[in-house]
Design an enzyme around this catalytic site. Structure first.
Site, PDB file in Angstrom:
ATOM      1  N   GLU A  17       4.670  10.595  14.959  1.00 26.81           N
ATOM      2  CA  GLU A  17       3.399  10.937  14.338  1.00 26.81           C
ATOM      3  C   GLU A  17       2.693  12.075  15.069  1.00 26.81           C
ATOM      4  O   GLU A  17       1.481  12.246  14.965  1.00 26.81           O
ATOM      5  CB  GLU A  17       2.512   9.696  14.278  1.00 26.81           C
ATOM      6  CG  GLU A  17       3.120   8.575  13.439  1.00 26.81           C
ATOM      7  CD  GLU A  17       2.296   7.312  13.475  1.00 26.81           C
ATOM      8  OE1 GLU A  17       1.217   7.310  12.852  1.00 26.81           O
ATOM      9  OE2 GLU A  17       2.723   6.343  14.110  1.00 26.81           O
ATOM     10  N   SER A 195       1.887   5.178  10.066  1.00 28.96           N
ATOM     11  CA  SER A 195       1.971   6.237   9.058  1.00 28.96           C
ATOM     12  C   SER A 195       3.128   6.043   8.087  1.00 28.96           C
ATOM     13  O   SER A 195       3.643   7.007   7.529  1.00 28.96           O
ATOM     14  CB  SER A 195       2.070   7.620   9.719  1.00 28.96           C
ATOM     15  OG  SER A 195       0.869   7.944  10.357  1.00 28.96           O
ATOM     16  N   TYR A 266       0.523  12.182   3.633  1.00 30.22           N
ATOM     17  CA  TYR A 266       0.329  13.442   4.328  1.00 30.22           C
ATOM     18  C   TYR A 266       0.914  14.673   3.643  1.00 30.22           C
ATOM     19  O   TYR A 266       0.498  15.782   3.940  1.00 30.22           O
ATOM     20  CB  TYR A 266       0.927  13.343   5.745  1.00 30.22           C
ATOM     21  CG  TYR A 266       0.312  12.247   6.568  1.00 30.22           C
ATOM     22  CD1 TYR A 266      -1.011  12.321   6.974  1.00 30.22           C
ATOM     23  CD2 TYR A 266       1.040  11.122   6.917  1.00 30.22           C
ATOM     24  CE1 TYR A 266      -1.594  11.316   7.718  1.00 30.22           C
ATOM     25  CE2 TYR A 266       0.468  10.100   7.666  1.00 30.22           C
ATOM     26  CZ  TYR A 266      -0.842  10.209   8.058  1.00 30.22           C
ATOM     27  OH  TYR A 266      -1.419   9.218   8.788  1.00 30.22           O
ATOM     28  N   ARG A 306      -8.807   0.147  11.960  1.00 29.54           N
ATOM     29  CA  ARG A 306      -8.685  -0.003  10.507  1.00 29.54           C
ATOM     30  C   ARG A 306      -7.765  -1.184  10.251  1.00 29.54           C
ATOM     31  O   ARG A 306      -6.675  -1.266  10.812  1.00 29.54           O
ATOM     32  CB  ARG A 306      -8.093   1.257   9.883  1.00 29.54           C
ATOM     33  CG  ARG A 306      -8.229   1.305   8.345  1.00 29.54           C
ATOM     34  CD  ARG A 306      -7.346   2.367   7.728  1.00 29.54           C
ATOM     35  NE  ARG A 306      -5.946   1.991   7.788  1.00 29.54           N
ATOM     36  CZ  ARG A 306      -4.990   2.745   8.320  1.00 29.54           C
ATOM     37  NH1 ARG A 306      -5.273   3.916   8.856  1.00 29.54           N
ATOM     38  NH2 ARG A 306      -3.742   2.316   8.338  1.00 29.54           N
ATOM     39  N   ASP A 308      -5.730  -3.449   7.420  1.00 25.35           N
ATOM     40  CA  ASP A 308      -5.156  -3.302   6.080  1.00 25.35           C
ATOM     41  C   ASP A 308      -4.725  -4.657   5.526  1.00 25.35           C
ATOM     42  O   ASP A 308      -4.129  -5.472   6.257  1.00 25.35           O
ATOM     43  CB  ASP A 308      -3.946  -2.371   6.117  1.00 25.35           C
ATOM     44  CG  ASP A 308      -4.281  -0.983   6.648  1.00 25.35           C
ATOM     45  OD1 ASP A 308      -5.477  -0.668   6.771  1.00 25.35           O
ATOM     46  OD2 ASP A 308      -3.344  -0.224   6.933  1.00 25.35           O
ATOM     47  N   GLU A 322      -1.572  -5.114   8.368  1.00 27.71           N
ATOM     48  CA  GLU A 322      -1.455  -4.554   9.714  1.00 27.71           C
ATOM     49  C   GLU A 322      -2.810  -4.031  10.165  1.00 27.71           C
ATOM     50  O   GLU A 322      -3.751  -3.915   9.378  1.00 27.71           O
ATOM     51  CB  GLU A 322      -0.419  -3.423   9.740  1.00 27.71           C
ATOM     52  CG  GLU A 322      -0.778  -2.225   8.874  1.00 27.71           C
ATOM     53  CD  GLU A 322       0.314  -1.172   8.875  1.00 27.71           C
ATOM     54  OE1 GLU A 322       1.498  -1.535   8.997  1.00 27.71           O
ATOM     55  OE2 GLU A 322      -0.032   0.014   8.746  1.00 27.71           O
ATOM     56  N   ASN A 324      -4.604  -0.895  12.713  1.00 33.83           N
ATOM     57  CA  ASN A 324      -4.377   0.384  13.369  1.00 33.83           C
ATOM     58  C   ASN A 324      -5.527   0.630  14.330  1.00 33.83           C
ATOM     59  O   ASN A 324      -6.665   0.847  13.910  1.00 33.83           O
ATOM     60  CB  ASN A 324      -4.302   1.497  12.314  1.00 33.83           C
ATOM     61  CG  ASN A 324      -3.746   2.790  12.859  1.00 33.83           C
ATOM     62  OD1 ASN A 324      -4.060   3.185  13.970  1.00 33.83           O
ATOM     63  ND2 ASN A 324      -2.928   3.456  12.068  1.00 33.83           N
ATOM     64  N   GLY A 328      -5.990   7.312  11.708  1.00 34.41           N
ATOM     65  CA  GLY A 328      -6.054   8.744  11.481  1.00 34.41           C
ATOM     66  C   GLY A 328      -7.480   9.245  11.338  1.00 34.41           C
ATOM     67  O   GLY A 328      -8.347   8.557  10.798  1.00 34.41           O
TER      68      GLY A 328
END
Length: 373
Positions: A17, A195, A266, A306, A308, A322, A324, A328
């Protein structure tokens, strides 16, 4: 006025990443409040070298990725006689030591947000944004994060775990174990990537082996998760006097992407439609925001994350997917967008994260070390 706080924006990293980090860092670098902070760009290249980049001539308004300058001096972290941490040159005479106050890691993936860099910063005794070593490590490992969340009473969809060693030793048995008790389709995921790198939706048994082969390119442990007819819901969590959960958002991949893949995130500007806020009723919105803070607390996260979820279209149940811990921060990333929609603008968010990092560091420094000074 008082001296500005020196904030190192740490970007790049030795993970798949790397390029995403360059984009995230450009946004963070651009939006950090220059009236409060002196912003210092430090990169980690793909070989692991730390370099101090002079980006003074950079046009921030037109910069989508922070560059790593090839001739930038290589540096290390060191302690000054006054006790402060400084950036020191590896080669004599290339630069004077530069004292710093806090590190903002804008790096993603293994060897970046999995506790490794956090451990180094702990050893250097410098403040840093985000979760500590424990939370970073367990949150990065999707299997361990799910186990801890499930132990805390948070619903998790069925999944199986395979290791590279067992897969190599007995491929046939591992393939059978991978889908034992599950039904197609399933999702194959490296345990410690982000990602959507290395993730595959598997609809036939013939496709399972190649999907696992690819996932094992990125990790030595792989998840095989039950595919469910679900909506993808995300929540941003921010630490404070109490945990604050943002309005949830919903990701709707377009017809060309069956799930929110790396390409959809992305590479394809129209890869997904985002509903912010998500199209949830009041009870659903309250439920998922509550679950997000529960996950954050169960994994002992700090600063921000974050979280999810999947929302099962049939049962209406939320399942933790998951977390994070260094989400991002690109111009299209959901964490800052959700916070902005919930009343916390990008610049204020960055300022609060730096403040949280400094507060947490002061609290840890006040602890007894367990030995005589």
């Amino acid at each position: 006025m008082a001296d500005k706080i020196r904030v190192v924006v740490l970007y790049g990293g030795r993970s798949g990443e790397h390029e995403v980090s360059l984009k995230s860092a450009a946004s963070a670098f651009r939006h950090l409040d220059r009236t409060r902070f002196e912003v210092i760009p430090v990169s980690i290249d793909k070989e692991g070298r730390w370099q101090l980049n002079d980006l003074g001539a950079l046009n921030l308004a037109q910069t989508t990725s922070l560059p790593i300058l090839p001739d930038a001096p290589e540096i290390r972290l060191a302690r000054e006689p006054d006790g402060r941490v400084a950036l020191m040159p590896i080669s004599a005479g290339t630069m004077a030591p530069l004292e710093i106050d806090v590190v903002f890691p804008v790096i993603h993936g293994p060897l970046c947000e999995d506790g490794t860099v956090q451990g180094l910063l702990e050893l250097a005794d410098v403040a840093y944004v985000g979760s500590g070593v424990l939370a970073s490590a367990v949150s990065m490992d999707k299997d361990v994060a799910k186990r801890l969340a499930e132990f805390a009473g948070i619903p998790v969809a069925p999944y199986r775990v395979l290791t590279r060693r067992s897969f190599a030793q007995d491929r046939a048995s591992s393939l059978a174990k991978a889908v034992e008790g599950l039904s197609l389709p399933v999702f194959v995921k490296p345990c410690n990537m982000g990602s959507s790198v290395g993730i595959h939706k598997v609809k036939t048994l013939d496709a399972l082996g190649p999907a696992l082969d690819d996932a094992f390119r990125y990790d030595i442990k792989v998840l095989v998760e039950q595919g469910i007819d679900a909506r993808e819901i995300e929540v941003a969590v921010l630490e404070g006097e109490t945990l604050f959960a943002s309005l949830a958002s919903e990701l709707n991949p377009n017809a060309h992407h069956e799930f929110y893949s790396y390409e959809a995130k992305y590479l394809d500007p129209d890869g997904a439609r985002v509903d912010l806020p998500a199209r949830l009723d009041t009870a659903q919105m309250e439920r998922v925001r509550s679950l997000a803070t529960q996950v954050f607390a169960a994994l002992e996260c700090s600063g921000f994350a974050r979280v999810d979820f999947f929302l099962d279209r049939q049962s209406g149940e939320f399942y933790f997917n998951e977390i994070n811990t260094l989400p991002g921060f690109t111009s299209i990333s959901m964490y800052p967008k959700m916070m902005e929609a919930s009343g916390v603008p990008y610049g204020e968010l960055l300022t609060r994260l730096v403040g949280l990092a400094l507060d947490r560091h002061r609290q840890r420094q006040a602890l007894e070390r367990g030995y005589a000074s």
